[in-house]
Design a protein around this motif. Structure first.
Motif, short mmCIF file in Angstrom:
data_model
loop_
_atom_site.label_atom_id
_atom_site.label_comp_id
_atom_site.label_asym_id
_atom_site.label_seq_id
_atom_site.Cartn_x
_atom_site.Cartn_y
_atom_site.Cartn_z
N LYS A 93 0.85 -1.19 0.00
CA LYS A 93 0.00 0.00 0.00
C LYS A 93 0.89 1.23 0.00
O LYS A 93 1.69 1.44 0.92
N VAL A 94 0.76 2.02 -1.07
CA VAL A 94 1.58 3.21 -1.25
C VAL A 94 0.67 4.42 -1.36
O VAL A 94 -0.30 4.42 -2.13
N TYR A 95 0.98 5.45 -0.59
CA TYR A 95 0.25 6.72 -0.66
C TYR A 95 1.16 7.78 -1.29
O TYR A 95 2.35 7.85 -0.98
N GLY A 96 0.59 8.61 -2.17
CA GLY A 96 1.34 9.70 -2.76
C GLY A 96 2.35 9.22 -3.78
O GLY A 96 2.39 8.06 -4.18
N SER A 97 3.19 10.16 -4.22
CA SER A 97 4.21 9.84 -5.22
C SER A 97 5.39 10.79 -5.05
O SER A 97 5.31 11.79 -4.34
N GLY A 98 6.48 10.44 -5.71
CA GLY A 98 7.67 11.29 -5.66
C GLY A 98 8.21 11.41 -4.25
O GLY A 98 8.22 10.45 -3.48
N GLU A 99 8.63 12.61 -3.88
CA GLU A 99 9.20 12.84 -2.56
C GLU A 99 8.17 12.70 -1.45
O GLU A 99 8.53 12.47 -0.29
N ALA A 100 6.90 12.85 -1.81
CA ALA A 100 5.83 12.75 -0.81
C ALA A 100 5.32 11.32 -0.64
O ALA A 100 4.39 11.07 0.12
N GLN A 101 5.92 10.38 -1.36
CA GLN A 101 5.44 9.00 -1.31
C GLN A 101 5.67 8.37 0.06
O GLN A 101 6.73 8.52 0.67
#
Length: 261
Positions: free
Chosen positions: A22-30
């Motif tokens: 389970k992954v929330y967000g993307s990039g540096e905010a991931q």
């Protein structure tokens, strides 16, 4: 003499996760909340999920219950695969196969205890099994409070109403998220005793997220998460064994943080 080998007894599985991410967000905010978690929840057993803050324990429960979609992997409730189900299918599953108990009691203030308990069945257009309803009420000990509204009940009684509501539809599995978090120790013990008796006397399956070692000791099995992974488990837990396991996780986390700084 011929010895016949018998295959091991296969325990029925009420819910399972297979390589769940389970992954929330993307990039540096991931934020990666779950990292390849696989586990089975045995039917007719009481399973507790524990871990430090941010370990992914509530995320795991929400994914198992179909409240949150997984990024990768599979989740099953009984023989039903949740992964890929549409909104209508998930709504039907949550209504018919899953029960929920939350830290907030989520009772409707204008309804009596009995009406709150029977509300999910009424929404589903199903008539209650009166014999089972009476069994649940007797187990939860609310026979003389059915006509009372939530404001006329103590916190412990309100949570027991919420527990009865979760059980009355005979779900495949009940998910409880910090069910004693808003209760004093006595009321909390009453709720936990009820949950344990629903498992031992009526074969209910319960998955509970908690941070409390005493609450976890009511379970048959405790699964520990850290950094989105299952890192340990206990069977036949006691409060001291659970506390020791949690302190061990905290030490590992502190050592890891020190090494990275």
């Amino acid at each position: 003499m011929t010895i016949t080998a018998h295959p091991p007894v296969r325990v029925a599985v009420a819910a399972r996760a297979v390589d769940v991410w389970k992954v929330y967000g993307s990039g540096e905010a991931q934020v990666v909340a779950l990292r390849g978690v696989s586990m089975e929840v045995a039917a007719g057993r009481f399973t507790a999920i524990m871990g430090p803050s941010g370990s992914g324990k509530s995320t795991l429960m929400h994914c198992l219950a179909g409240l949150d979609a997984v990024t990768r992997g599979e989740v099953h409730i009984g023989d039903t695969k949740l992964t890929g189900l549409g909104d209508a299918g998930l709504t039907k599953l949550r209504r018919e196969q899953v029960g929920f108990i939350f830290q907030q009691f989520n009772l409707l203030p204008t309804l009596t205890a009995e009406e709150n308990i029977l509300l999910p069945l009424a929404i589903a257009g199903r008539k209650p099994d009166r014999e089972w309803f009476r069994t649940v009420i007797d187990t939860v000990g609310l026979g003389d409070r059915l006509g009372h509204r939530p404001s006329q009940l103590s916190g412990g009684q309100q949570q027991r109403v919420a527990c009865a509501r979760a059980l009355v539809s005979r779900p495949e599995v009940v998910f409880a998220d910090e069910p004693t978090g808003n209760l004093d120790s006595r009321s909390g013990a009453e709720v936990l005793s009820f949950l344990r008796s629903s498992v031992r006397e009526h074969g209910q399956t319960i998955v509970m997220v908690t941070h409390d070692p005493t609450a976890a000791s009511y379970a048959d099995r405790v699964v520990f998460l850290a950094d989105g992974r299952i890192v340990n488990e206990l069977t036949e837990p006691t409060p001291q064994k659970v506390l020791d396991a949690m302190q061990s996780l905290d030490r590992v986390a502190a050592d890891t943080a020190g090494a990275e700084s």
